[in-house]
Design a protein around this motif. Structure first.
Motif: not given
Length: 406
Positions: A237-248
């Motif tokens: 599949g195609t997936y989106t990863i967000y920054s490891l540093e930010e509080t999400l």
């Protein structure tokens, strides 16, 4: 410190001890006695209150799920000839008049050293049973054999990276963030062609922490900080990863793939059970304590490095816990290793370990193909993952990283 993990040292249970308030007592032991020690208030600021304190670092790395509260005690002046080998119990006896040991669950003992005392720092792996003058407690103990405080030019951007590193062990991390060098390829199961480089992950407080210092995704997962932000992948599949540093909130900050065929890791004991059994893929940005990634992009220590890609860590597990991690070089032999002109800085070939947009990482043993596709408008990076794919046209020597798709 343990540079090559000993599985017998892994005694932790499954209860997570790294969430919430950590009650810390810092005990200052002076072995020099020249009346030139740093004021205790400086340590109080460095551990608990400064913007670059240990507390600030762990609050940020844990997404405000872990923080430190506590007190500093000392200096206690010790002059006997065996001071270098003071037992924890002896330290507790020395400070007994000032501390109720039932009030704290984390202890950091800082030794103002003399030249005869070696070492930088050690720690228990998580909490252990400790006998104190106030009775038996369950606590962690870190011992720091330097009294220096950085404000804050330390490579981790913390006030004192040794304390920050050892406190990671105190929370339960049993291994280190190592680099893994397999020459011209990113990874191979031919261990004779690979070298484990202890503590040489340039992007992790549990390693060398030259360019960024947040714990890598495997360790954050181990400590319970990522929660629903970890996505285990079982299909293409195609997936989106967000920054490891930010509080999400619920955005994915790491992709984890468990391997059907573990990859053996070179180790000093030639133990075949030491393997990479999972991959963690993470996206880094120069935010907060990872701001030194700007230096990497600006070419402060080496040629400018593009960080618009993903870092790949291999994970070795013991008793179901992430124990030791291995930074994989997705662009092997692209930079000189330890150039003479910056020999005191671990720039080296692992500085550009990122798997960049349009390049591939292919695991021919598990038939997994990873390709970062591009940055997204909402601040993430889109990654293609293909499972059960054969790439007959790739090299036959092993797992190939960072090969141009064109």
């Amino acid at each position: 410190e343990d540079n090559d993990f000993n599985k017998e040292e892994m005694l932790l249970g499954k209860d997570n001890q790294a969430i919430g308030e950590q009650t810390v007592a810092v005990i200052l032991i002076d072995l020099v006695n020249d009346n030139d020690e740093i004021l205790p208030s400086v340590y109080e600021d460095a551990v608990f209150y400064n913007a670059h304190s240990i507390n600030a670092f762990y609050s940020e790395s844990s997404y405000q799920q872990t923080w430190l509260e506590g007190d500093v005690f000392g200096w206690y002046h010790v002059s006997n000839s065996n001071a270098c080998s003071l037992l924890d119990s002896e330290v507790f006896d020395i400070a007994d008049a000032d501390i109720n040991y039932l009030d704290y669950s984390r202890y950091i003992i800082i030794f103002r050293n003399n030249p005869q005392c070696g070492g930088v720092g050690t720690s228990t792996f998580g909490k252990i049973t400790v006998n104190t003058p106030d009775g038996e407690i369950i606590a962690s103990i870190a011992r720091i054999y330097t009294d220096s405080i950085y404000i804050p030019y330390d490579s981790s951007l913390t006030m004192q990276s040794t304390i920050a590193h050892e406190f990671g062990h105190s929370l339960g991390i049993t291994g280190h963030a190592n680099a893994y060098d397999c020459g011209s390829v990113t990874l191979t199961n031919e261990v004779q062609n690979c070298e484990q480089k202890p503590l040489q992950d340039l992007f992790d407080i549990m390693g060398f922490r030259q360019y960024s210092s947040h714990h890598n995704a495997c360790y954050k997962d181990r400590l319970g900080w990522l929660n629903q932000n970890v996505l285990n992948i079982y299909e293409s599949g195609t997936y989106t990863i967000y920054s490891l540093e930010e509080t999400l909130n619920s955005q994915i900050q790491t992709i984890k793939i468990d391997l059907d065929v573990p990859i053996p890791i070179a180790n000093i004991n030639n133990d075949p059970s030491v393997t990479i059994s999972s991959y963690y893929f993470e996206y880094r940005k120069p935010i907060g304590f990872d701001a030194r990634l700007n230096n990497l992009m600006n070419g402060q220590y080496t040629d400018p490095v593009d960080i618009n890609g993903i870092l790949i860590h291999g994970a070795f597990y013991v008793n179901e816990f992430c124990s030791t991690t291995y930074l994989l070089d997705a662009s092997p032999e692209s930079l000189p290793d330890w150039p003479d002109e910056i020999s005191n800085v671990a720039a080296g070939d692992f500085a550009d370990s990122f798997l960049l947009i349009g390049n591939i990482f292919y695991d021919q043993y598990n038939h997994i193909l990873i390709t970062p596709l591009g940055l997204t408008e909402d601040g993430g990076i889109e990654v293609s993952i293909l499972m059960d794919i054969c790439m007959q046209d790739l090299d036959n020597d092993g797992i190939v990283g960072s090969q141009d798709l064109a």
